[in-house]
Design a protein around this motif. Structure first.
Motif, mmCIF file in Angstrom:
data_model
loop_
_atom_site.group_PDB
_atom_site.id
_atom_site.type_symbol
_atom_site.label_atom_id
_atom_site.label_comp_id
_atom_site.label_asym_id
_atom_site.label_seq_id
_atom_site.Cartn_x
_atom_site.Cartn_y
_atom_site.Cartn_z
ATOM 1 N N THR A 150 0.960 -1.297 0.155
ATOM 2 C CA THR A 150 -0.014 0.057 0.102
ATOM 3 C C THR A 150 0.718 1.261 0.003
ATOM 4 O O THR A 150 1.694 1.301 0.700
ATOM 5 C CB THR A 150 -0.914 -0.062 1.160
ATOM 6 O OG1 THR A 150 -1.842 -1.136 1.091
ATOM 7 C CG2 THR A 150 -1.908 1.211 1.303
ATOM 8 N N ALA A 151 0.358 2.343 -0.719
ATOM 9 C CA ALA A 151 1.154 3.564 -0.766
ATOM 10 C C ALA A 151 0.218 4.555 -0.170
ATOM 11 O O ALA A 151 -1.095 4.575 -0.702
ATOM 12 C CB ALA A 151 1.842 3.991 -2.248
ATOM 13 N N GLY A 152 0.692 5.688 0.243
ATOM 14 C CA GLY A 152 -0.402 6.718 0.776
ATOM 15 C C GLY A 152 -0.136 8.201 0.143
ATOM 16 O O GLY A 152 1.110 8.605 0.212
ATOM 17 N N ASN A 153 -0.933 8.866 -0.535
ATOM 18 C CA ASN A 153 -0.979 10.085 -0.931
ATOM 19 C C ASN A 153 -0.134 10.149 -2.205
ATOM 20 O O ASN A 153 -0.334 11.061 -3.120
ATOM 21 C CB ASN A 153 -0.527 10.979 0.196
ATOM 22 C CG ASN A 153 -1.486 11.040 1.106
ATOM 23 O OD1 ASN A 153 -2.700 10.962 0.867
ATOM 24 N ND2 ASN A 153 -1.075 11.349 2.418
ATOM 25 N N ASP A 154 0.929 9.419 -2.316
ATOM 26 C CA ASP A 154 1.809 9.499 -3.560
ATOM 27 C C ASP A 154 1.569 8.317 -4.185
ATOM 28 O O ASP A 154 1.806 7.267 -3.691
ATOM 29 C CB ASP A 154 3.376 9.720 -3.479
ATOM 30 C CG ASP A 154 3.782 11.166 -2.735
ATOM 31 O OD1 ASP A 154 2.515 11.969 -2.656
ATOM 32 O OD2 ASP A 154 4.713 11.420 -2.492
ATOM 33 N N VAL A 155 1.404 8.215 -5.466
ATOM 34 C CA VAL A 155 1.175 6.914 -6.224
ATOM 35 C C VAL A 155 2.065 6.895 -7.317
ATOM 36 O O VAL A 155 2.139 8.025 -8.138
ATOM 37 C CB VAL A 155 -0.260 6.992 -6.832
ATOM 38 C CG1 VAL A 155 -0.920 7.948 -7.960
ATOM 39 C CG2 VAL A 155 -0.599 5.610 -7.558
ATOM 40 N N TYR A 156 2.587 5.867 -7.695
ATOM 41 C CA TYR A 156 3.662 5.728 -8.722
ATOM 42 C C TYR A 156 3.370 4.753 -9.865
ATOM 43 O O TYR A 156 2.579 3.944 -9.676
ATOM 44 C CB TYR A 156 5.082 5.060 -8.262
ATOM 45 C CG TYR A 156 5.609 5.961 -7.299
ATOM 46 C CD1 TYR A 156 7.254 6.343 -7.717
ATOM 47 C CD2 TYR A 156 5.226 6.369 -6.011
ATOM 48 C CE1 TYR A 156 7.807 7.127 -6.644
ATOM 49 C CE2 TYR A 156 6.083 7.192 -5.146
ATOM 50 C CZ TYR A 156 7.229 7.563 -5.463
ATOM 51 O OH TYR A 156 7.959 8.206 -4.583
ATOM 52 N N ILE A 157 3.312 5.235 -11.035
ATOM 53 C CA ILE A 157 3.253 4.694 -12.067
ATOM 54 C C ILE A 157 4.171 4.643 -13.261
ATOM 55 O O ILE A 157 5.363 5.432 -13.303
ATOM 56 C CB ILE A 157 1.942 5.346 -12.880
ATOM 57 C CG1 ILE A 157 2.374 6.716 -13.537
ATOM 58 C CG2 ILE A 157 0.717 5.270 -11.930
ATOM 59 C CD1 ILE A 157 1.220 7.193 -14.335
ATOM 60 N N PRO A 158 4.134 3.689 -14.306
ATOM 61 C CA PRO A 158 5.283 3.409 -15.249
ATOM 62 C C PRO A 158 5.003 4.347 -16.505
ATOM 63 O O PRO A 158 3.751 4.599 -16.578
ATOM 64 C CB PRO A 158 5.284 2.073 -15.663
ATOM 65 C CG PRO A 158 3.815 1.677 -15.431
ATOM 66 C CD PRO A 158 3.460 2.340 -14.285
ATOM 67 N N VAL A 159 6.020 4.964 -17.035
ATOM 68 C CA VAL A 159 5.602 6.198 -18.328
ATOM 69 C C VAL A 159 5.285 5.130 -19.369
ATOM 70 O O VAL A 159 5.767 4.041 -19.590
ATOM 71 C CB VAL A 159 6.898 6.780 -18.447
ATOM 72 C CG1 VAL A 159 6.842 7.486 -19.724
ATOM 73 C CG2 VAL A 159 7.062 7.741 -17.381
ATOM 74 N N GLY A 160 4.318 5.933 -20.178
ATOM 75 C CA GLY A 160 3.946 5.160 -21.440
ATOM 76 C C GLY A 160 3.164 3.987 -21.497
ATOM 77 O O GLY A 160 2.990 3.284 -22.263
ATOM 78 N N GLU A 161 2.564 3.577 -20.369
ATOM 79 C CA GLU A 161 1.790 2.499 -20.073
ATOM 80 C C GLU A 161 0.334 2.921 -19.546
ATOM 81 O O GLU A 161 0.372 3.922 -18.601
ATOM 82 C CB GLU A 161 2.466 1.499 -19.105
ATOM 83 C CG GLU A 161 3.561 0.748 -19.800
ATOM 84 C CD GLU A 161 4.162 0.015 -18.922
ATOM 85 O OE1 GLU A 161 3.567 -0.525 -17.731
ATOM 86 O OE2 GLU A 161 5.323 -0.405 -18.852
ATOM 87 N N LYS A 162 -0.838 2.128 -20.013
ATOM 88 C CA LYS A 162 -2.079 2.492 -19.422
ATOM 89 C C LYS A 162 -2.121 1.635 -17.908
ATOM 90 O O LYS A 162 -1.859 0.711 -17.733
ATOM 91 C CB LYS A 162 -3.129 1.856 -20.406
ATOM 92 C CG LYS A 162 -4.466 1.947 -19.735
ATOM 93 C CD LYS A 162 -5.529 1.012 -20.490
ATOM 94 C CE LYS A 162 -5.786 1.504 -21.857
ATOM 95 N NZ LYS A 162 -6.784 0.797 -22.549
ATOM 96 N N VAL A 163 -2.580 2.742 -16.990
ATOM 97 C CA VAL A 163 -2.480 2.200 -15.601
ATOM 98 C C VAL A 163 -4.258 2.374 -15.191
ATOM 99 O O VAL A 163 -4.615 3.611 -15.525
ATOM 100 C CB VAL A 163 -1.704 3.105 -14.734
ATOM 101 C CG1 VAL A 163 -1.630 2.810 -13.309
ATOM 102 C CG2 VAL A 163 -0.314 3.274 -15.335
#
Length: 340
Positions: A150-163
């Protein structure tokens, strides 16, 4: 005269408010798109603006031409030619709006299907990132259920990919909105909504709750942090790894303070968290405290001693009587929670 005086009095303030409205935080704007979804919204907005500008110019041009050409002169008693019931005019001002609406409808319909496509990215397949979002008063919980943390308040995603985001609310209605990446979707208690976002480039993109949800609604911020795939994988590995023992003596003392004061009951420091409070696994990497305060030891201490004083409606208990020694140790421990 009184009306004009009133207008003159408030005109400078209105102009100032208009100018300041453009002075916001970086990325908190839909006018600088950084993803395919936000780019479509921006392009469609411009198309609507161009059509409205075209209609406005044509209407005013015709209005002023008629005003000048057919104005009545003194002694002119001739009645202008009447065109009531003209089939040609009726067809003209019926067909033109249909054409303009069709120009708007085609990209709108195709874009609506594009935005509603929640299927995983075929190029990524099973590795498509899916995140469960839960809105709380007044913070955001991000569960990476497939990865197991679990992450709180900051969400990380990969570049160039549909999340793909699965949206929920714990208490009242909220609205999940990242202007630079896409549109807003409500999070409603008892109802599951979905949204997908994609970032074209690495960066930090500001997000906000766009639904009035209580006294601290204006402070219910979050950040989307887009990383290249290898950096994102490294971050996931760090979040799933077992939290190491602090190496410094002060931080070790702080961990004891953290556990003795039952902080661990609300704030996870590894693995899946709870709905009681934001996970702190990478707290030392964050740039803000409580979503909006600058991340400094002074602000962290102020927050721990009196959270409701800094964020009205916060449910975190206050620790005003904590000794300076324990506070220093606790801050050292929290700052040691980092992901390399």
């Amino acid at each position: 005269m009184k009306l004009w005086k009133t207008v003159r009095r408030f005109l400078p303030l209105s102009l100032l408010a208009f100018v300041l409205a453009g002075c916001g935080e970086t990325n908190l704007t839909a006018l600088d798109p950084k993803g395919p979804q936000s780019q479509w919204l921006f392009d469609n907005m411009l198309l609507s603006l161009y059509i409205m500008a075209f209609v406005t110019i044509v209407v005013f041009a015709i209005f002023f031409i008629i005003l000048a050409k057919f104005r009545r002169n003194p002694g002119d008693d001739e009645i202008p030619k009447q065109v009531h019931g003209s089939t040609a005019l009726e067809i003209t001002w019926t067909v033109i709006p249909i054409i303009l609406l069709t120009i708007l409808a085609v990209p709108t319909i195709t874009g609506t299907f594009m935005l509603a496509d929640k299927e995983p990215d075929p190029e990524v397949g099973e590795n498509t990132v899916s995140i469960k979002v839960t809105g709380h008063q007044f913070w955001w919980q991000f569960d990476y259920e497939k990865e197991g943390f679990t992450a709180g308040n900051d969400v990380y995603i990969p570049v160039g990919e549909k999340v793909i985001f699965e949206l929920h609310a714990q208490d009242v209605q909220h609205s999940f909105w990242v202007p630079a990446l896409g549109g807003k979707v409500d999070t409603i208690p008892g109802i599951t909504n979905h949204l997908w976002l994609e970032a074209d480039e690495p960066g930090v993109f500001k997000g906000k709750c766009a639904e009035l949800c209580g006294s601290a609604h204006a402070l219910m911020d979050f950040k989307v942090i887009a990383l290249e795939r290898d950096e994102y994988d490294a971050w996931v590995e760090g979040m799933t790894a077992e939290v190491p023992e602090p190496t410094e003596t002060l931080a070790q003392q702080g961990r004891a303070v953290f556990e003795e004061n039952s902080c661990i009951g609300c704030h996870a420091t590894g693995g899946m968290g709870t709905a009681a409070g934001p996970a702190l696994s990478n707290f030392g990497n964050r740039t803000t405290i409580a979503n909006y305060l600058e991340h400094t030891p002074e602000n962290l201490e102020a927050w721990i001693r009196d959270p409701k004083g800094l964020k009205q409606g916060a449910v975190m208990p206050a620790y005003p009587a904590m000794s300076d020694e324990d506070m220093e140790a606790l801050i050292a421990y929290l700052e040691s929670l980092t992901i390399d």
